[in-house]
Design an enzyme around this catalytic site. Sequence first.
Site, PDB file in Angstrom:
ATOM      1  N   ASN A  33      33.201  26.649  48.200  1.00 14.07           N
ATOM      2  CA  ASN A  33      32.173  26.524  49.238  1.00 14.07           C
ATOM      3  C   ASN A  33      30.968  25.689  48.809  1.00 14.07           C
ATOM      4  O   ASN A  33      29.999  25.584  49.542  1.00 14.07           O
ATOM      5  CB  ASN A  33      31.736  27.905  49.729  1.00 14.07           C
ATOM      6  CG  ASN A  33      31.070  28.728  48.647  1.00 14.07           C
ATOM      7  OD1 ASN A  33      31.153  28.386  47.476  1.00 14.07           O
ATOM      8  ND2 ASN A  33      30.430  29.813  49.036  1.00 14.07           N
ATOM      9  N   CYS A  34      31.014  25.071  47.641  1.00 13.01           N
ATOM     10  CA  CYS A  34      29.930  24.202  47.170  1.00 13.01           C
ATOM     11  C   CYS A  34      30.004  22.860  47.919  1.00 13.01           C
ATOM     12  O   CYS A  34      31.054  22.218  47.954  1.00 13.01           O
ATOM     13  CB  CYS A  34      30.072  23.985  45.664  1.00 13.01           C
ATOM     14  SG  CYS A  34      28.961  22.735  44.988  1.00 13.01           S
ATOM     15  N   ASP A  35      28.889  22.439  48.509  1.00 18.35           N
ATOM     16  CA  ASP A  35      28.877  21.191  49.292  1.00 18.35           C
ATOM     17  C   ASP A  35      29.259  19.975  48.454  1.00 18.35           C
ATOM     18  O   ASP A  35      29.981  19.096  48.923  1.00 18.35           O
ATOM     19  CB  ASP A  35      27.503  20.975  49.927  1.00 18.35           C
ATOM     20  CG  ASP A  35      27.238  21.952  51.059  1.00 18.35           C
ATOM     21  OD1 ASP A  35      28.203  22.514  51.619  1.00 18.35           O
ATOM     22  OD2 ASP A  35      26.056  22.164  51.386  1.00 18.35           O
TER      23      ASP A  35
END
Length: 114
Positions: free
Chosen positions: A9-11
């Site tokens: 979920n890290c951009d």
Amino acid sequence: MLRVYGIKNCDTVKKSLKWLDKNEVAYEFIDVRQQPLQKETVSGWLQKLPAESLLNKRSTSWRNLSDEQKSVVDANAIAELVAEQPTLFKRPLVESGQAVHCGFNEKLWSERYL
């Protein structure tokens, strides 16, 4: 084949995986929340790049560490800390052959991986 470590979920990780897919670069993604890091893996990274390049000192995880933990300079202790709290390393981390790189930079990645 590249081995890419990060958090799903890290951009920045999302952006880098999209770039790899778009450019048809073969890779294996390791979500460190699903597959916990081993201290030995982190120790291997620290043999190839300095702790300053590995540690994400702008992260919430870093800010939540005690002053004692932040002052650790021993590679063994740093490896243990990152293995316990994988959100401490700059993402994504890419293993390419014997090289290790942190972060996403489109220009640099184009030079290295295309």
